[in-house]
Scaffold this active site. Structure first.
Site, PDB file in Angstrom:
ATOM      1  N   ASP A  93      20.775 -35.688 -15.009  1.00  0.00           N
ATOM      2  CA  ASP A  93      19.961 -34.469 -15.028  1.00  0.00           C
ATOM      3  C   ASP A  93      20.370 -33.619 -16.221  1.00  0.00           C
ATOM      4  OD1 ASP A  93      18.202 -32.497 -14.362  1.00  0.00           O
ATOM      5  OD2 ASP A  93      19.104 -32.000 -12.433  1.00  0.00           O
ATOM      6  N   GLU A  94      19.407 -33.143 -16.994  1.00  0.00           N
ATOM      7  CA  GLU A  94      19.630 -32.401 -18.246  1.00  0.00           C
ATOM      8  C   GLU A  94      20.524 -33.203 -19.201  1.00  0.00           C
ATOM      9  OE1 GLU A  94      18.094 -30.016 -19.580  1.00  0.00           O
ATOM     10  OE2 GLU A  94      16.862 -29.681 -17.805  1.00  0.00           O
TER      11      GLU A  94
END
Length: 306
Positions: free
Chosen positions: A133-134
């Site tokens: 994530d990110e």
């Protein structure tokens, strides 16, 4: 109805199905804010845990974000989604099977959530699904041992159904982990929508000053924001976006591969293809039903003054 209910938006359907089906081993999502990537990844975690019975690792950029994700997203999903809660008899109490980085379930499967800056977090665990994530916020090289996707995807070795799911807002061109990850795939799909008037497809674009199509507004007033079709110059109201997406097609402009649902794939001649082993999706805030074109213009105006 209960708090954990999920309703998939049309712009999320292709991405989520690509994450869920067998055959596709690598999914990259280049996304902006407000398109629901974090919620899509959480839904995928629940699906692979309860339905597919897979061990999973989810990486956040740093330990603090990993702890927050576990508390804010994983623990609330376990609490609110009955089929997942049944797998967690410890839910709501302190238990050795429920820690801040590990959840053990009564179907024999585990979920780990780690920060991505430490090389030790990429060792020893064996998983079927790995999430990032990110990803653009991760270090390029984790303690001189390799890139995060290189180290994380090593955890998939030995899995019969490996799945690597990467998502992020892109950052600096030429030095961005999610962009590099997407370049590993031949196929970059963008969501093509039909104009309500001329019915010709287009990818939603910002447009910009001097360009006749894209998001436009009048007299510096964000409330007047609308979209101008690049084919027929019709002004499209934001209220038309949801119905346009119901007719949308995910299409790669380079290879021609396309899909409406993320499950069945076709070439430019309409012939059915096997699902690709690796695929990338690009989607930005103009498609979001959690925001508006007026909000995008307002944010743009604020940024111009900073």
């Amino acid at each position: 109805s209960f708090e954990g209910c999920w309703e998939t938006l049309a712009c999320q359907l292709g991405i989520m199905n690509a994450c869920g089906i067998q055959g596709i081993e690598m999914v990259n999502v280049l996304n902006s804010a407000r398109v629901g990537y974090t919620q899509m990844s959480r839904a995928a975690v629940g699906y692979f845990l309860e339905h597919k019975k897979r061990n999973q690792i989810l990486y956040q950029p740093v330990d603090a974000q990993a702890a927050n994700f576990m508390k804010s997203h994983v623990e609330t999903m376990i609490r609110d989604v009955p089929v997942v809660k049944k797998l967690a008899p410890w839910c709501g109490s302190k238990h050795r099977d429920s820690t801040l980085d590990t959840k053990k379930f009564n179907n024999g499967k585990q979920l780990w959530v780690f920060g991505g800056k430490s090389a030790k977090n990429y060792r020893e665990k064996s998983a079927d699904c790995v999430y990032y994530d990110e990803l653009a916020a991760f270090d390029d090289d984790i303690e001189k041992e390799g890139s995060p996707t290189f180290l994380g995807d090593k955890r998939l070795e030995g899995s019969a159904f490996p799945k690597s799911i990467r998502g992020s807002t892109p950052k600096d061109a030429g030095n961005c982990q999610i962009t590099k990850a997407a370049e590993e795939s031949r196929h970059l799909l963008k969501f093509h929508l039909p104009c309500p008037t001329c019915e010709q497809e287009q990818v939603l674009k910002w447009g910009g000053k001097g360009v006749e199509y894209g998001i436009k507004w009048e007299d510096d007033d964000p409330k007047t924001a609308h979209y101008v079709c690049e084919h027929c110059s019709t002004q499209i109201d934001n209220n038309s976006l949801e119905s346009m997406q119901l007719e949308g097609v995910w299409r790669c402009e380079e290879t021609g591969i396309n899909t409406t649902d993320g499950i069945s794939y076709y070439n430019v001649d309409g012939e059915k293809l096997d699902a690709p082993e690796s695929i990338s999706f690009h989607i930005w805030s103009a498609y979001s039903l959690f925001s508006t074109w007026s909000k995008i213009v307002s944010d743009f105006q604020k940024c111009k003054k900073d």
